[in-house]
Design a protein around this motif. Structure first.
Motif, short mmCIF file in Angstrom:
data_model
loop_
_atom_site.label_atom_id
_atom_site.label_comp_id
_atom_site.label_asym_id
_atom_site.label_seq_id
_atom_site.Cartn_x
_atom_site.Cartn_y
_atom_site.Cartn_z
N ARG A 1 -4.18 7.22 -5.14
CA ARG A 1 -5.43 6.51 -5.41
C ARG A 1 -5.17 5.06 -5.80
NH1 ARG A 1 -6.87 11.90 -8.55
NH2 ARG A 1 -4.63 11.58 -8.80
N LEU A 2 -4.13 4.85 -6.62
CA LEU A 2 -3.77 3.47 -6.95
C LEU A 2 -3.22 2.76 -5.72
CD1 LEU A 2 -3.64 1.42 -9.23
CD2 LEU A 2 -1.33 2.21 -9.75
N GLY A 3 -2.55 3.51 -4.86
CA GLY A 3 -2.08 2.94 -3.60
C GLY A 3 -3.22 2.47 -2.74
N PHE A 4 -4.31 3.25 -2.72
CA PHE A 4 -5.49 2.82 -1.97
C PHE A 4 -6.03 1.50 -2.51
CE2 PHE A 4 -10.07 2.41 -1.76
CZ PHE A 4 -10.32 2.55 -0.41
N TYR B 1 0.83 -1.21 0.00
CA TYR B 1 0.00 0.00 0.00
C TYR B 1 0.87 1.25 0.00
CZ TYR B 1 -2.40 3.77 2.53
OH TYR B 1 -2.87 4.98 2.95
N THR B 2 1.87 1.27 0.88
CA THR B 2 2.76 2.43 0.96
C THR B 2 3.62 2.55 -0.29
OG1 THR B 2 2.86 2.35 3.37
CG2 THR B 2 4.67 3.45 2.25
N TYR B 3 4.15 1.43 -0.79
CA TYR B 3 5.06 1.46 -1.93
C TYR B 3 4.38 2.05 -3.17
CZ TYR B 3 7.40 -1.98 1.05
OH TYR B 3 7.99 -2.64 2.10
N VAL B 4 3.19 1.56 -3.49
CA VAL B 4 2.50 2.03 -4.69
C VAL B 4 2.02 3.46 -4.50
CG1 VAL B 4 0.53 1.61 -6.23
CG2 VAL B 4 1.82 -0.32 -5.30
N ARG B 5 1.54 3.80 -3.32
CA ARG B 5 1.07 5.15 -3.05
C ARG B 5 2.19 6.17 -3.22
NH1 ARG B 5 -0.41 6.62 2.98
NH2 ARG B 5 1.85 6.79 3.00
N THR C 1 -1.57 -7.44 -6.17
CA THR C 1 -0.68 -6.59 -5.39
C THR C 1 0.77 -6.76 -5.83
OG1 THR C 1 -2.18 -6.74 -3.49
CG2 THR C 1 0.09 -6.05 -3.05
N PHE C 2 1.18 -7.99 -6.07
CA PHE C 2 2.56 -8.25 -6.51
C PHE C 2 2.85 -7.54 -7.83
CE2 PHE C 2 2.52 -12.61 -4.19
CZ PHE C 2 2.59 -11.96 -2.99
N ILE C 3 1.88 -7.57 -8.74
CA ILE C 3 2.06 -6.89 -10.04
C ILE C 3 2.30 -5.40 -9.83
CG2 ILE C 3 0.84 -6.20 -12.15
CD1 ILE C 3 -0.58 -8.98 -11.98
N LEU C 4 1.53 -4.78 -8.95
CA LEU C 4 1.65 -3.35 -8.71
C LEU C 4 2.94 -2.99 -7.98
CD1 LEU C 4 -2.05 -2.56 -7.77
CD2 LEU C 4 -0.84 -1.89 -9.85
#
Length: 441
Positions: A83-86, A73-77, A357-360
């Motif tokens: 928004r993508l992190g959410f 969540y933190t990494y993607v955000r 999640t792994f993909i993101l």
């Protein structure tokens, strides 16, 4: 104001991650994997290891860049978009909310097979209550319990392996060293990948330890190492153990595929060893349940602390224990759904959420290092572009290897999350609330 305490070393992180993987689960799910991979369980675990290792490298990169709790969540955000992190956090909630439930369901199923007179819900409630109390008391106690229980299950797993080898050596017609469990004539790679998609369930410990960053000493150094060590150790255990068991039991015919290891244990060790094996499997599920619930509660805490979820409840830490009590209790309530669900349904949620999640996370490495920091050169190209792309491709392949029910359930969960995100951001016009990195540490 209460804060998470830095109490975890590299060693305890690795123990926690391996404990969450539950090494003995390689036996508990052996029958299911044997049928889904057409008798190539070690190959299914090896294929899953390659995909998980590629993704673990990306997790290690991001854990070094952002040494705070919150995991994917933190990494993607931070790397791509809030928004993508959410949506990433929403997807991984499938993993963390339903993983304890799946773990306790497996333990309950085996206990019910041994003690059919006891109603299954009694075992399930006992699992939930004990792990919840331990996690509320804090990670020091949880880690101490994990060390003891992990040792017990490793010893039983070693005994199982030794008996399998002894059983194989006692039959001259069965070679101890053969490549058949990895590949044989007419092998269907689609079946192996189907087995690998299920086998990935066992590797989720490497991902969960990243949620404990704020409770780790020197997280920039220790967290990336812990993520990689947990993945490699788990892979070695799963591939090696499944190979030995597959050689000892090449047949795919079981009275009950869900409890195939129970039958194998009786064949190789008799009635006494069956009882010992059952104890080890249940202990393994209990150990894994402690770690899974602890990790899930930390993710919920970060979402609450950032006001993405209601802060008054999710962002609260107990002044006495320094643990997110409300989040821990919520995970226990969610686990009560197991009274009306089965292992297949719950793991379907977990696998879909994990792969997405792994993909993101792989994508976030490219955005942070290659696009954001503009790292260049051959080494940067390999580390921050090619390896993450390979991880994404592997995760996509595994996702498409899931059955239709997993995809439908996962997409439904994502739709609910998107509706909530739209409400939270006023029709996606603003970013979800977030906490500054300095305040998070």
């Amino acid at each position: 104001m209460a804060h998470l305490k830095r109490t975890l070393s590299l060693g305890t992180l690795v123990i926690f991650g391996v404990g969450l993987m539950t090494p003995i689960i390689v036996l508990g799910t052996f029958g299911i994997l044997a049928q889904s991979s057409d008798g190539h369980v070690p190959m299914a675990y090896l294929a899953a290891l390659v995909a998980m290792l590629l993704t673990a490298i990306s997790y290690a990169h991001m854990a070094k860049a952002f040494p705070v709790s919150g995991s994917s969540y933190t990494y993607v955000r931070k790397a791509i978009d809030a928004r993508l992190g959410f949506m990433t956090g929403w997807a991984i909630l499938l993993d963390y909310l339903f993983l304890p439930m799946a773990i306790w369901l497996i333990g309950t199923a085996y206990l019910n097979s041994a003690f059919p007179a006891v109603p299954p819900f009694i075992w399930l409630l006992a699992f939930i209550a004990l792990t919840t109390v331990i996690n509320i008391l804090g990670l020091k106690i949880a880690t101490a319990v994990n060390v003891l229980l992990l040792l017990v299950q490793v010893l039983i797993l070693a005994a199982f392996i030794a008996l399998c080898i002894h059983y194989t050596l006692g039959d001259p017609s069965r070679p101890l060293f053969t490549l058949t469990p990895f590949a044989s004539g007419g092998v269907q790679w689609s079946m192996i990948m189907s087995g690998a998609a299920i086998a990935c369930y066992s590797y989720l410990g490497f991902d969960a330890v990243s949620t404990l960053t704020e409770e780790t000493h020197d997280p920039e150094r220790n967290m990336p190492r812990a993520i990689l060590w947990v993945t490699l150790i788990g892979g070695l255990i799963f591939v090696g153990t499944s190979y030995v068991v597959q050689v000892a039991q090449p047949s795919l015919q079981f009275a009950n595929v869900d409890s195939a290891a129970y039958e194998i244990a009786k064949n190789i060790g008799g009635d006494v060893f069956v009882s010992i094996f059952l104890i080890g499997l249940v202990i393994g599920q209990f150990t894994s349940g402690i770690a899974a619930q602890a990790s899930g509660s930390r993710l919920l805490y970060v979402l609450g602390r950032d006001s993405v979820l209601p802060k008054g409840f999710f962002g609260y830490l107990s002044p006495r224990f320094g643990t997110p009590v409300g989040c821990i209790l919520l995970s226990a309530v969610v686990a009560l759904l197991a009274l009306k669900m089965d292992v297949t349904t719950s793991t379907s949620f977990i696998n879909f959420g994990a792969f997405l999640t792994f993909i993101l996370v792989n994508l976030s490495v490219i955005f942070h290092y290659w696009i954001g920091q503009k790292r260049r050169g051959l080494k940067a190209l390999v580390l921050y572009v090619l390896l993450p792309l390979a991880g994404m491709a592997a995760d996509l392949w595994l996702m498409f290897s899931l059955d239709a029910n997993a995809v439908e359930l996962g997409l439904s969960w994502l739709a609910i999350g998107f509706v909530y995100l739209t409400y939270l951001t006023g029709g996606l016009r603003r970013q979800p609330p977030e906490l500054t990195l300095e305040d998070a540490i």
